[in-house]
Scaffold this active site. Structure first.
Site, PDB file in Angstrom:
ATOM      1  N   GLU A 145       0.820  -1.218   0.000  1.00  0.00           N
ATOM      2  CA  GLU A 145       0.000   0.000   0.000  1.00  0.00           C
ATOM      3  C   GLU A 145       0.861   1.278   0.000  1.00  0.00           C
ATOM      4  O   GLU A 145       0.884   2.025   0.990  1.00  0.00           O
ATOM      5  CB  GLU A 145      -0.952  -0.001   1.190  1.00  0.00           C
ATOM      6  CG  GLU A 145      -1.934  -1.148   1.123  1.00  0.00           C
ATOM      7  CD  GLU A 145      -2.950  -1.152   2.260  1.00  0.00           C
ATOM      8  OE1 GLU A 145      -2.666  -0.562   3.311  1.00  0.00           O
ATOM      9  OE2 GLU A 145      -4.026  -1.740   2.080  1.00  0.00           O
ATOM     10  N   GLU A 301      -6.641  -7.915  -0.628  1.00  0.00           N
ATOM     11  CA  GLU A 301      -7.040  -7.965   0.783  1.00  0.00           C
ATOM     12  C   GLU A 301      -8.477  -7.486   0.903  1.00  0.00           C
ATOM     13  O   GLU A 301      -8.863  -6.493   0.286  1.00  0.00           O
ATOM     14  CB  GLU A 301      -6.208  -6.998   1.633  1.00  0.00           C
ATOM     15  CG  GLU A 301      -4.749  -7.305   1.777  1.00  0.00           C
ATOM     16  CD  GLU A 301      -4.059  -6.237   2.639  1.00  0.00           C
ATOM     17  OE1 GLU A 301      -4.739  -5.560   3.433  1.00  0.00           O
ATOM     18  OE2 GLU A 301      -2.841  -6.076   2.486  1.00  0.00           O
TER      19      GLU A 301
HETATM   20  C1  GLA Z   1      -4.030  -2.872   5.202  1.00  0.00           C
HETATM   21  C2  GLA Z   1      -2.686  -3.545   5.210  1.00  0.00           C
HETATM   22  C3  GLA Z   1      -2.642  -4.841   5.958  1.00  0.00           C
HETATM   23  C4  GLA Z   1      -3.477  -4.760   7.209  1.00  0.00           C
HETATM   24  C5  GLA Z   1      -4.880  -4.369   6.832  1.00  0.00           C
HETATM   25  C6  GLA Z   1      -5.821  -4.352   8.006  1.00  0.00           C
HETATM   26  O1  GLA Z   1      -4.776  -3.085   4.093  1.00  0.00           O
HETATM   27  O2  GLA Z   1      -2.181  -3.755   3.916  1.00  0.00           O
HETATM   28  O3  GLA Z   1      -1.298  -5.108   6.270  1.00  0.00           O
HETATM   29  O4  GLA Z   1      -2.930  -3.809   8.056  1.00  0.00           O
HETATM   30  O5  GLA Z   1      -4.862  -3.090   6.297  1.00  0.00           O
HETATM   31  O6  GLA Z   1      -7.121  -3.985   7.620  1.00  0.00           O
END
Ligand code: GLA
Length: 665
Positions: A145, A301
């Site tokens: 991210e 995710e």
């Molecule tokens: C983000 C991160 C993950 C985790 C999630 C939790 O998307 O990439 O590592 O911290 O949030 O929701």
């Protein structure tokens, strides 16, 4: 992978080895086909500078491979180790207020520090050298991210890089003075070394400077990505991705980033306070597909249930995780993954849901995870199919960056809010949407929506005008096309660059006081409208709605202009949902866009494959509904003849008996 990838982030390094065997056994039970590993394990892989310990990673990759589970291998560069900051304290990122960030979280590092850039090349290269030929590794997951939690960096490293970036962009300092309009408040520069970062200042900082700073920050992050990509490419040929945050973080320009990755991947989390989170989810999914030019993408995710970082972390209700997953899939995802496989006992994310929750396998969440794995297993043939849309909504990160700056006419005007409002109308009408940039070739769309796009260059406005002249239907919402790429008002006034397409001139903005609700009359109906009015001067347009109250009372509110073979609509206020529905009904008629008449709360999307088309249907409501379609329900293998019955909360994927027509949803 053959079929839809299923799995999640997996952090075996947080668990004793005996747990690993149980993990892979349960992964198989759940139908998991791919996990993402190593994303935050730099400190456990390079234990001292240049000293690597790959033994545990070798073991877990081997174990996964033996069990037929593919690996999406992360580079751990979003979280440098303690030794790195001890050795290179000047590589820490610095906040706008001049505070260097401490260790113990993640992020924390300056994207421009040469020591960081050298270190990421080393660890990414070492991983690729070791695992580039490993048959389990099917994908590289660079960083995590980008832009979150740290994007902007005010460290000395960053300021040096900023000056070089500006010199490369402008050549002569006179170019910078002209672009930034530095005659204002006497900000004139003679020396590059006098140009600073837009750090804390007593009043509002030059908005053009801040806009360039946003571009600079985005490009520095992308440079870091490219460094890792090049290091990996020296040893490995698997596709490379990095996980985006479409619709949740606007700091990086995903159109530019999508050009850098081999496959787009996205992270999406529901915003619990939003009771219709499925609409925000659909926006994120459509944006992920659109930035990747329509190619299938991976949902890298999402959550099985609650997250842990919102003020109130609402758990998903039975079936919600499956509906969310199918909505992503319908909108083009060929992989459905979660954060994370096993709920962590320690650390800041222990209250985050997981595929295997703290409660273990005897839990609703795990049962639904197993069920979802089985469902996705039946959808293998959907892989690779595409989504086509007749409608585009513009989404331009530059305009977000510019509009979010200070000292705008009204803090109530939000690019995000207008995108959501128009998208929501289209979602409720069950019309599939692409997102697009204003400079794209838009000719394949019947309708293009411009939701308060404050920054619109003259060239992009010319593109939109040509789109209308050639037969397109354009809907422009207020406070659009106000400034150019330097945040300078267009010559001729607000919206002047769209004057031909819209047939109106905006003489003055008329923002409303907080809570001041006015009205617009469309035919015989009066609808509420708030936050904004404009003094419009109609040149060639027809007036389709007038203000019934407020500063522009009696004057034009909504206009329709025939330009060439197409039509340009202008909506100079924020109508309520009913008002927008009434206006959009006329717009659809101009554009030749059909409203499919899907029952309320039901979402349908068509994925078109080489041999078959697939209807993905999701019932967000609690009542049973019937849809007209014919084919085979891939989840139940049932024949569907004319009518698909969908229970409340249920999902279906129908291989259609006949090819869908372009424009079917
Ligand atoms: C983000 C991160 C993950 C985790 C999630 C939790 O998307 O990439 O590592 O911290 O949030 O929701």
């Amino acid at each position: 992978l053959d079929g839809i990838a299923y799995g999640g982030d997996y952090n075996p390094e947080q668990w004793p080895r005996e747990v690993w065997d149980e993990d892979v056994r349960l992964m198989r039970e759940a139908g998991v086909t791919m996990v993402s590993i190593g994303i935050f394990s730099w400190g456990l892989l390079e234990i001292r500078e240049g000293e690597f310990d790959f033994a545990w990673l070798d073991d877990i990759i081997a174990l996964l491979h033996e069990n037929g589970i593919a690996v999406d291998l992360g580079t751990p560069t979003a979280s440098p180790p303690a030794w790195f900051f001890a050795q290179y304290p000047e590589a820490r990122t610095v906040t706008k207020d001049g505070v260097p960030m401490g260790f113990g979280a993640r992020g924390m590092v300056s994207h421009s520090a040469p020591e960081y850039r050298a270190a990421i090349a080393r660890i990414a290269g070492a991983l690729a050298e070791r695992y580039g030929d490993h048959p389990a590794v099917v994908l590289w997951h660079i960083h995590n991210e980008y832009g979150v939690p740290v994007g902007e960096d005010f460290s000395p490293h960053s300021v040096r890089a900023w000056r070089l970036w500006l010199q490369a962009k402008y050549g002569e300092i006179a170019g910078l003075n002209a672009a930034w309009g530095t005659a204002f408040w006497g900000q004139h520069y003679e020396e590059w070394d006098h140009v600073g970062a837009p750090a804390a200042a007593p009043s509002t900082i030059n908005p053009a400077q801040k806009l360039d700073w946003a571009r600079f920050t985005d490009e520095m992050l992308r440079e870091c990505f490219r460094i890792e990509k090049a290091a990996i490419r020296q040893h490995a040929s698997q596709p490379i991705t990095t996980n985006f945050m479409a619709n949740q973080h606007h700091g990086v320009d995903l159109w530019a980033w999508a050009d850098e990755v081999d496959i787009v991947s996205d992270d999406h989390y529901l915003w619990a306070a939003d009771e219709e989170g499925e609409i925000g989810l659909a926006i994120a999914a459509d944006l992920s597909r659109s930035v990747g030019a329509g190619k299938p993408w991976i949902l890298m995710e999402h959550s099985t249930s609650a997250v842990n970082w919102q003020p109130r972390n609402v758990a998903k209700r039975p079936g919600e995780m499956t509906r969310n997953s199918l909505s992503h899939l319908g909108r083009g995802a060929d992989g459905i993954l979660f954060f994370q496989w096993r709920a962590g006992r320690s650390g800041a994310e222990k209250f985050h849901s997981a595929m295997l929750p703290h409660a273990g396998t005897e839990s609703r969440v795990f049962r639904e995870v197993v069920d979802l794995g089985a469902k996705l297993g039946r959808l293998a043939e959907v892989q690779g199919s595409r989504v086509e849309a007749d409608v585009a909504v513009l989404w331009d990160f530059e305009s977000f960056w510019a509009q979010d700056l200070e000292w705008r006419p009204s803090e109530d005007v939000s690019h995000d809010e207008r995108i959501r409002a128009f998208y929501e109308r289209l979602w409720r009408d069950d019309i599939t949407v692409d997102f697009a940039l204003p400079g794209h070739d838009l000719s394949r769309y019947r309708l293009v929506v411009v939701p308060s796009q404050y920054l619109l260059t003259a060239a992009d406005a010319a593109n939109l005008t040509a789109y209308v002249a050639q037969g397109g239907t354009l809907v422009v919402s207020f406070f659009s096309a106000v400034v150019d790429e330097n945040d300078a008002v267009h010559p001729g006034g607000y919206g002047a660059v769209l004057a031909d397409a819209l047939g109106v001139r905006v003489e003055e903005h008329l923002p409303l006081r907080e809570g001041h609700v006015t009205g617009i009359r469309v035919d015989d109906h009066v609808f509420a409208a708030d936050i904004w009015q404009e003094d419009l001067v109609v040149t060639t347009a027809d007036v389709r709605a007038t203000y019934t109250a407020g500063p522009a009372e009696g004057r034009p509110a909504v206009t329709r202009n025939v330009h060439g073979d197409g039509v340009g609509w202008y909506i100079s206020t924020r109508p309520d949902a009913d008002g927008l529905r009434a206006i959009m009904r006329e717009v659809y008629a101009d554009a030749g866009v059909d409203v499919p008449g899907t029952p309320d709360g039901v979402e349908t999307i068509v994925r078109r494959g080489a041999d078959s088309d697939y209807l993905v249907a999701i019932n967000h409501g609690t009542e049973q509904v019937s849809l007209t379609t014919t084919g085979t329900d891939l989840l139940t293998q049932a024949d569907v003849r004319d009518t698909l019955v969908l229970a409340g909360g249920d999902v279906a994927v129908v291989r259609l008996a006949h090819t869908a027509h372009r424009g079917d949803r």
